[in-house]
Write an enzyme that holds these catalytic residues in place. Sequence first.
Site, PDB file in Angstrom:
ATOM      1  N   CYS A   1       0.922  -1.039  -0.048  1.00  0.00           N
ATOM      2  CA  CYS A   1      -0.044   0.137  -0.184  1.00  0.00           C
ATOM      3  C   CYS A   1       0.823   1.365   0.074  1.00  0.00           C
ATOM      4  O   CYS A   1       1.755   1.637  -0.783  1.00  0.00           O
ATOM      5  CB  CYS A   1      -0.927  -0.198   1.234  1.00  0.00           C
ATOM      6  SG  CYS A   1      -2.050   1.170   1.264  1.00  0.00           S
TER       7      CYS A   1
ATOM      8  N   ASP B   1      -9.393  -3.655  -6.995  1.00  0.00           N
ATOM      9  CA  ASP B   1      -8.868  -2.580  -6.115  1.00  0.00           C
ATOM     10  C   ASP B   1      -9.622  -1.364  -6.355  1.00  0.00           C
ATOM     11  O   ASP B   1      -9.616  -0.861  -7.345  1.00  0.00           O
ATOM     12  CB  ASP B   1      -7.271  -2.369  -6.327  1.00  0.00           C
ATOM     13  CG  ASP B   1      -6.584  -1.861  -5.188  1.00  0.00           C
ATOM     14  OD1 ASP B   1      -7.400  -0.926  -4.622  1.00  0.00           O
ATOM     15  OD2 ASP B   1      -5.336  -1.951  -5.052  1.00  0.00           O
TER      16      ASP B   1
ATOM     17  N   HIS C   1      -7.929  -4.671  -2.244  1.00  0.00           N
ATOM     18  CA  HIS C   1      -6.634  -3.892  -2.143  1.00  0.00           C
ATOM     19  C   HIS C   1      -6.203  -4.724  -0.720  1.00  0.00           C
ATOM     20  O   HIS C   1      -7.318  -4.885   0.171  1.00  0.00           O
ATOM     21  CB  HIS C   1      -6.847  -2.299  -1.768  1.00  0.00           C
ATOM     22  CG  HIS C   1      -5.781  -1.600  -1.507  1.00  0.00           C
ATOM     23  ND1 HIS C   1      -5.036  -1.217  -2.502  1.00  0.00           N
ATOM     24  CD2 HIS C   1      -5.168  -1.049  -0.456  1.00  0.00           C
ATOM     25  CE1 HIS C   1      -3.951  -0.237  -2.000  1.00  0.00           C
ATOM     26  NE2 HIS C   1      -4.226  -0.435  -0.482  1.00  0.00           N
TER      27      HIS C   1
END
Length: 245
Positions: free
Chosen positions: A132, A179, A212
Amino acid sequence: MANEARPCPCDIGDKIEYGSLGEEVQIEHIKAYVVKPKAPTDKGLIVIQDIFGWQLPNTRYMADMLASNGYVAICPDFYVGKEPWSPSSDWSGFQQWLEDKKPTNINKEVDAVLKYLKGQCGVSRIGVVGFCWGGVATHYISLQYPEIKAGVSLYGIVREKEDRYDLKSPTLFIFAEKDSVIPLDQVTSLEEKLKDKCTVDFQVKIFPDQTHGFVHRKREDINESDRRHIQEARQDMINWLNKYV
Protein backbone atom coordinates in the site's frame (compact mmCIF):
# COMPACT_ATOMS: atom_id res chain seq x y z
CA MET A 1 -2.08 3.94 -1.88
CA ALA A 2 -4.47 6.10 -3.70
CA ASN A 3 -5.73 7.56 -6.84
CA GLU A 4 -6.18 11.29 -6.68
CA ALA A 5 -9.98 11.29 -6.48
CA ARG A 6 -10.15 8.74 -3.70
CA PRO A 7 -7.01 9.04 -1.62
CA CYS A 8 -6.63 5.67 0.05
CA PRO A 9 -9.82 4.16 1.42
CA CYS A 10 -8.00 1.11 2.76
CA ASP A 11 -9.97 -1.24 4.94
CA ILE A 12 -7.66 -2.67 7.59
CA GLY A 13 -9.11 -6.03 6.66
CA ASP A 14 -8.29 -8.95 8.91
CA LYS A 15 -5.98 -7.60 11.60
CA ILE A 16 -4.37 -10.76 12.88
CA GLU A 17 -3.39 -11.50 16.45
CA TYR A 18 0.30 -12.21 16.15
CA GLY A 19 3.14 -12.04 18.65
CA SER A 20 6.06 -11.79 16.18
CA LEU A 21 9.51 -13.38 16.36
CA GLY A 22 11.84 -10.39 16.14
CA GLU A 23 12.76 -7.39 18.26
CA GLU A 24 12.45 -3.63 18.17
CA VAL A 25 15.66 -1.60 17.84
CA GLN A 26 16.64 2.07 17.54
CA ILE A 27 18.37 3.03 14.29
CA GLU A 28 19.57 6.61 14.44
CA HIS A 29 16.36 8.70 14.49
CA ILE A 30 13.87 5.85 13.88
CA LYS A 31 12.65 2.68 15.53
CA ALA A 32 12.50 -0.56 13.60
CA TYR A 33 11.37 -4.16 13.91
CA VAL A 34 14.14 -6.62 13.01
CA VAL A 35 13.91 -10.38 12.55
CA LYS A 36 16.74 -12.66 11.47
CA PRO A 37 16.80 -16.11 9.89
CA LYS A 38 18.13 -19.13 11.75
CA ALA A 39 21.24 -19.39 9.57
CA PRO A 40 23.71 -16.55 8.90
CA THR A 41 23.06 -14.66 5.67
CA ASP A 42 24.34 -11.69 3.69
CA LYS A 43 20.86 -10.98 2.32
CA GLY A 44 18.50 -8.41 3.79
CA LEU A 45 15.07 -6.93 3.10
CA ILE A 46 13.49 -3.61 4.00
CA VAL A 47 9.80 -4.32 4.65
CA ILE A 48 7.72 -1.17 4.35
CA GLN A 49 4.48 -0.60 6.20
CA ASP A 50 1.05 0.33 4.91
CA ILE A 51 -0.85 3.35 6.24
CA PHE A 52 -1.59 1.51 9.49
CA GLY A 53 2.03 1.69 10.56
CA TRP A 54 5.11 -0.38 11.30
CA GLN A 55 3.56 -2.12 14.33
CA LEU A 56 0.64 -3.69 12.46
CA PRO A 57 0.87 -7.42 13.30
CA ASN A 58 0.09 -8.38 9.69
CA THR A 59 3.19 -6.59 8.42
CA ARG A 60 5.38 -8.14 11.11
CA TYR A 61 3.98 -11.53 10.14
CA MET A 62 5.14 -10.87 6.57
CA ALA A 63 8.58 -9.81 7.83
CA ASP A 64 8.85 -13.02 9.85
CA MET A 65 7.77 -15.07 6.83
CA LEU A 66 10.45 -13.43 4.70
CA ALA A 67 13.07 -14.03 7.41
CA SER A 68 12.12 -17.71 7.44
CA ASN A 69 13.12 -17.73 3.76
CA GLY A 70 16.68 -16.67 4.57
CA TYR A 71 16.66 -12.87 4.87
CA VAL A 72 17.36 -10.39 7.62
CA ALA A 73 14.05 -8.51 7.50
CA ILE A 74 13.71 -5.01 8.91
CA CYS A 75 10.48 -3.03 9.16
CA PRO A 76 11.33 0.58 10.07
CA ASP A 77 8.93 3.22 11.34
CA PHE A 78 8.88 5.36 8.20
CA TYR A 79 6.45 7.72 9.94
CA VAL A 80 9.24 8.52 12.42
CA GLY A 81 7.07 8.46 15.52
CA LYS A 82 4.05 10.17 13.97
CA GLU A 83 0.69 8.48 14.43
CA PRO A 84 -0.26 5.98 11.70
CA TRP A 85 -3.68 6.10 10.13
CA SER A 86 -6.42 4.58 12.26
CA PRO A 87 -9.35 2.49 11.00
CA SER A 88 -11.63 4.87 12.92
CA SER A 89 -10.18 8.03 11.33
CA ASP A 90 -12.31 10.24 9.08
CA TRP A 91 -11.23 9.75 5.46
CA SER A 92 -11.92 13.40 4.72
CA GLY A 93 -8.76 14.18 6.68
CA PHE A 94 -6.52 11.69 4.90
CA GLN A 95 -4.71 14.13 2.61
CA GLN A 96 -3.87 16.35 5.57
CA TRP A 97 -2.59 13.32 7.51
CA LEU A 98 -0.45 12.34 4.50
CA GLU A 99 1.18 15.77 4.15
CA ASP A 100 4.18 14.94 6.37
CA LYS A 101 4.25 11.23 5.49
CA LYS A 102 4.97 11.23 1.77
CA PRO A 103 6.17 7.83 0.53
CA THR A 104 8.52 9.68 -1.82
CA ASN A 105 10.19 11.63 1.01
CA ILE A 106 12.00 8.79 2.77
CA ASN A 107 15.64 9.00 1.69
CA LYS A 108 16.92 9.88 5.17
CA GLU A 109 15.24 6.83 6.67
CA VAL A 110 16.29 4.53 3.82
CA ASP A 111 19.91 5.67 4.14
CA ALA A 112 19.88 4.98 7.90
CA VAL A 113 18.42 1.50 7.42
CA LEU A 114 20.88 0.60 4.65
CA LYS A 115 23.75 1.68 6.89
CA TYR A 116 22.38 -0.44 9.75
CA LEU A 117 21.88 -3.54 7.59
CA LYS A 118 25.40 -3.32 6.22
CA GLY A 119 27.16 -2.32 9.42
CA GLN A 120 25.23 -4.17 12.12
CA CYS A 121 23.75 -7.17 10.31
CA GLY A 122 26.53 -8.08 7.86
CA VAL A 123 24.19 -7.70 4.90
CA SER A 124 25.58 -6.90 1.45
CA ARG A 125 22.64 -7.74 -0.83
CA ILE A 126 19.41 -5.88 -0.10
CA GLY A 127 15.86 -5.90 -1.48
CA VAL A 128 12.69 -3.98 -0.65
CA VAL A 129 9.09 -5.12 -0.14
CA GLY A 130 6.21 -2.72 0.54
CA PHE A 131 2.45 -2.78 0.97
CA CYS A 132 0.00 0.00 0.00
CA TRP A 133 1.84 3.18 1.20
CA GLY A 134 4.90 0.96 1.28
CA GLY A 135 4.20 -0.21 -2.28
CA VAL A 136 4.53 3.39 -3.42
CA ALA A 137 7.70 3.75 -1.32
CA THR A 138 9.11 0.57 -2.89
CA HIS A 139 8.46 1.89 -6.39
CA TYR A 140 10.21 5.11 -5.37
CA ILE A 141 13.24 3.29 -3.92
CA SER A 142 13.50 1.20 -7.09
CA LEU A 143 13.82 4.47 -9.01
CA GLN A 144 16.39 6.00 -6.66
CA TYR A 145 18.76 3.30 -5.35
CA PRO A 146 20.71 1.20 -7.89
CA GLU A 147 22.28 -0.72 -4.98
CA ILE A 148 18.89 -2.28 -4.21
CA LYS A 149 18.93 -5.68 -5.88
CA ALA A 150 15.15 -6.14 -6.18
CA GLY A 151 11.83 -4.60 -5.25
CA VAL A 152 8.35 -6.02 -4.73
CA SER A 153 5.64 -3.35 -4.74
CA LEU A 154 2.25 -4.57 -3.58
CA TYR A 155 -0.67 -2.35 -4.60
CA GLY A 156 1.24 0.92 -4.88
CA ILE A 157 2.30 3.25 -7.74
CA VAL A 158 4.39 6.43 -7.79
CA ARG A 159 2.39 9.02 -9.74
CA GLU A 160 4.03 12.42 -9.28
CA LYS A 161 7.51 11.81 -10.74
CA GLU A 162 8.22 12.33 -14.43
CA ASP A 163 10.89 9.61 -14.41
CA ARG A 164 8.73 7.04 -12.61
CA TYR A 165 9.32 4.39 -15.27
CA ASP A 166 13.13 4.50 -15.15
CA LEU A 167 13.60 1.68 -12.65
CA LYS A 168 17.11 1.05 -11.33
CA SER A 169 16.20 -2.27 -9.68
CA PRO A 170 14.29 -5.29 -10.99
CA THR A 171 10.78 -4.81 -9.63
CA LEU A 172 7.68 -6.98 -9.31
CA PHE A 173 4.36 -5.10 -9.10
CA ILE A 174 1.44 -7.01 -7.59
CA PHE A 175 -2.10 -5.66 -7.97
CA ALA A 176 -5.66 -6.74 -7.22
CA GLU A 177 -8.26 -6.82 -9.98
CA LYS A 178 -11.00 -5.36 -7.77
CA ASP A 179 -8.88 -2.74 -6.04
CA SER A 180 -11.07 0.32 -5.40
CA VAL A 181 -7.89 2.33 -4.72
CA ILE A 182 -5.92 1.62 -7.93
CA PRO A 183 -8.08 1.35 -11.08
CA LEU A 184 -6.97 -1.20 -13.65
CA ASP A 185 -6.39 1.48 -16.28
CA GLN A 186 -3.61 2.89 -14.09
CA VAL A 187 -2.06 -0.58 -13.85
CA THR A 188 -2.29 -1.06 -17.61
CA SER A 189 -0.72 2.35 -18.22
CA LEU A 190 2.12 1.55 -15.81
CA GLU A 191 2.90 -1.70 -17.61
CA GLU A 192 2.81 -0.07 -21.07
CA LYS A 193 5.11 2.75 -20.00
CA LEU A 194 7.53 0.34 -18.31
CA LYS A 195 7.71 -1.75 -21.49
CA ASP A 196 8.58 1.40 -23.40
CA LYS A 197 11.04 3.02 -21.00
CA CYS A 198 12.36 0.56 -18.41
CA THR A 199 15.77 -1.06 -18.98
CA VAL A 200 15.78 -3.53 -16.06
CA ASP A 201 13.60 -6.57 -15.51
CA PHE A 202 10.08 -5.99 -14.23
CA GLN A 203 6.75 -7.77 -13.99
CA VAL A 204 3.21 -6.46 -13.46
CA LYS A 205 0.79 -9.09 -12.19
CA ILE A 206 -2.92 -8.66 -11.50
CA PHE A 207 -4.72 -11.18 -9.28
CA PRO A 208 -8.35 -11.85 -10.30
CA ASP A 209 -11.21 -11.13 -7.90
CA GLN A 210 -8.86 -9.77 -5.21
CA THR A 211 -9.14 -6.46 -3.35
CA HIS A 212 -6.65 -3.92 -2.01
CA GLY A 213 -4.44 -5.38 0.72
CA PHE A 214 -5.19 -9.00 -0.10
CA VAL A 215 -1.63 -10.32 0.28
CA HIS A 216 -1.13 -9.18 3.87
CA ARG A 217 -4.54 -8.07 5.19
CA LYS A 218 -6.80 -10.97 4.31
CA ARG A 219 -7.01 -14.31 6.12
CA GLU A 220 -5.66 -17.22 4.09
CA ASP A 221 -8.57 -19.40 5.24
CA ILE A 222 -11.33 -16.99 4.15
CA ASN A 223 -12.15 -19.22 1.18
CA GLU A 224 -10.31 -21.54 -1.18
CA SER A 225 -10.12 -19.08 -4.09
CA ASP A 226 -8.68 -16.28 -1.96
CA ARG A 227 -6.29 -18.65 -0.21
CA ARG A 228 -4.89 -19.79 -3.54
CA HIS A 229 -4.30 -16.23 -4.76
CA ILE A 230 -2.78 -15.08 -1.46
CA GLN A 231 -0.36 -18.00 -1.42
CA GLU A 232 0.50 -17.55 -5.08
CA ALA A 233 1.24 -13.83 -4.59
CA ARG A 234 3.41 -14.53 -1.56
CA GLN A 235 5.32 -17.21 -3.46
CA ASP A 236 5.76 -14.85 -6.42
CA MET A 237 7.23 -12.30 -4.01
CA ILE A 238 9.68 -14.83 -2.55
CA ASN A 239 10.64 -16.17 -5.99
CA TRP A 240 11.37 -12.67 -7.28
CA LEU A 241 13.53 -11.86 -4.26
CA ASN A 242 15.35 -15.19 -4.47
CA LYS A 243 16.08 -14.56 -8.15
CA TYR A 244 17.61 -11.10 -7.74
CA VAL A 245 18.78 -10.51 -4.16
